[in-house]
Write an enzyme that holds these catalytic residues in place. Sequence first.
Site, PDB file in Angstrom:
ATOM      1  N   LYS A 193      41.141 -12.425  61.684  1.00 45.15           N
ATOM      2  CA  LYS A 193      42.284 -13.229  61.261  1.00 45.15           C
ATOM      3  C   LYS A 193      41.837 -14.669  61.074  1.00 45.15           C
ATOM      4  O   LYS A 193      41.388 -15.323  62.011  1.00 45.15           O
ATOM      5  CB  LYS A 193      43.389 -13.143  62.312  1.00 45.15           C
ATOM      6  CG  LYS A 193      44.614 -13.979  61.960  1.00 45.15           C
ATOM      7  CD  LYS A 193      45.737 -13.766  62.958  1.00 45.15           C
ATOM      8  CE  LYS A 193      46.910 -14.674  62.659  1.00 45.15           C
ATOM      9  NZ  LYS A 193      48.002 -14.504  63.616  1.00 45.15           N
ATOM     10  N   ARG A 215      45.603 -23.984  64.877  1.00 44.96           N
ATOM     11  CA  ARG A 215      45.114 -22.739  65.476  1.00 44.96           C
ATOM     12  C   ARG A 215      43.612 -22.535  65.239  1.00 44.96           C
ATOM     13  O   ARG A 215      43.095 -21.435  65.400  1.00 44.96           O
ATOM     14  CB  ARG A 215      45.872 -21.544  64.890  1.00 44.96           C
ATOM     15  CG  ARG A 215      47.385 -21.592  65.069  1.00 44.96           C
ATOM     16  CD  ARG A 215      47.957 -20.172  65.096  1.00 44.96           C
ATOM     17  NE  ARG A 215      49.336 -20.054  64.694  1.00 44.96           N
ATOM     18  CZ  ARG A 215      50.382 -20.492  65.394  1.00 44.96           C
ATOM     19  NH1 ARG A 215      50.195 -21.143  66.530  1.00 44.96           N
ATOM     20  NH2 ARG A 215      51.605 -20.313  64.950  1.00 44.96           N
ATOM     21  N   LYS A 246      43.036 -10.308  57.673  1.00 45.22           N
ATOM     22  CA  LYS A 246      44.210 -11.101  57.312  1.00 45.22           C
ATOM     23  C   LYS A 246      43.816 -12.551  57.082  1.00 45.22           C
ATOM     24  O   LYS A 246      43.049 -13.081  57.883  1.00 45.22           O
ATOM     25  CB  LYS A 246      45.197 -11.026  58.466  1.00 45.22           C
ATOM     26  CG  LYS A 246      46.440 -11.859  58.308  1.00 45.22           C
ATOM     27  CD  LYS A 246      47.221 -11.861  59.581  1.00 45.22           C
ATOM     28  CE  LYS A 246      48.354 -12.833  59.430  1.00 45.22           C
ATOM     29  NZ  LYS A 246      49.037 -13.090  60.663  1.00 45.22           N
ATOM     30  N   TYR A 311      55.044  -7.876  52.256  1.00 43.42           N
ATOM     31  CA  TYR A 311      56.466  -8.132  52.035  1.00 43.42           C
ATOM     32  C   TYR A 311      56.928  -7.518  50.712  1.00 43.42           C
ATOM     33  O   TYR A 311      58.111  -7.467  50.436  1.00 43.42           O
ATOM     34  CB  TYR A 311      56.742  -9.642  52.068  1.00 43.42           C
ATOM     35  CG  TYR A 311      56.312 -10.257  53.387  1.00 43.42           C
ATOM     36  CD1 TYR A 311      57.152 -10.218  54.495  1.00 43.42           C
ATOM     37  CD2 TYR A 311      55.045 -10.830  53.545  1.00 43.42           C
ATOM     38  CE1 TYR A 311      56.741 -10.736  55.722  1.00 43.42           C
ATOM     39  CE2 TYR A 311      54.628 -11.351  54.760  1.00 43.42           C
ATOM     40  CZ  TYR A 311      55.474 -11.299  55.839  1.00 43.42           C
ATOM     41  OH  TYR A 311      55.060 -11.799  57.045  1.00 43.42           O
TER      42      TYR A 311
END
Length: 320
Positions: A193, A215, A246, A311
Amino acid sequence: MYPITRHRRLRATPELRRLVREVSLSVDDLVQPLFVRCGNEIKREVESMPGVFVMSPDIALQECMELEKLGIGGVILFGLPASKDSAASAAYDDAEAVQLTIRAVKQRTKLIVATDVCLCEYMDHGHCGVINNGEVDNDETLPLLARTALSHAKAGADIVAPSDMMDGRVKAIRAALDEGGYQNTLILSYAVKYSSAFYGPFRDAADSTPAFGDRKSYQMDAANRREALKEALSDVEEGADIIMVKPALAYLDIIREVRDKINLPLAAYNVSGEYSMVKAAAHLGWMDYNSAVLEILTSIKRAGSDIIITYFAKDAAKLL
Ligand code: PBG
């Protein structure tokens, strides 16, 4: 060689193109993310993600019934808690939205239910772990992640998907699940990620933008490819059942690399920003939505992904 060889012969008609197509999309492989919060009859559109809604468990159940009819592979749940604190208590509260939705959906459908296991939506500071001396403390975060995963498993989740990027979380979660009697609950690890601008709309939806800093001390640097393999391999060793890369679009090379080196099923997350930019451009009349969606999902499949979290899942299911 030309003129004996003519590549265009194979592209002459739709029937021929279909016959020789190398990869094809299937609704079986698509997973729809859903945002849930406690309440009744709530269905609120996320401003930066037109067509995506925050739903209460009753509405999420209706949505899941529709998705099941469309033949979709599964859903992954994200929770927006009623309150946030510095221990992410709502993440492992058996009466919170994710847990309630899992129960409702597993009771009424056969849909595969996965859950995102992370603390950022539940922490008052928006980071994915416990903060000590201004830093995200890896080892103190692990028990909270394990507790969250166990609470999802107890509610009936088929798959728990840790997305926090702490070291050792897969091992900690596997141990907690096994000890709790959930040997068959699967772990889909967000193993690779990256720290990404493409999570912007999600953080808007989940209200999880870090209150300070970023992050980058736990999510990966966009420039790194070898590191992706290191991350994936250690999650395989720790007991992950499915590995994820991701985001998807800016990392198609990484999807291919991981696919070639790892034998577990591979998932890719076509993230919020990748959704919103297509929606925005289509809204402005700058590209055709349906063909862009199918082209994007096909590229992720072609790169080597078995499962696509997107999505676009519901829209794509209607097109396929
Ligand atoms: C939680 C989490 C995030 C996403 C999935 N799980 C946000 C983040 O890491 O900031 C992003 C999903 C998306 O952008 O669609 N850590």
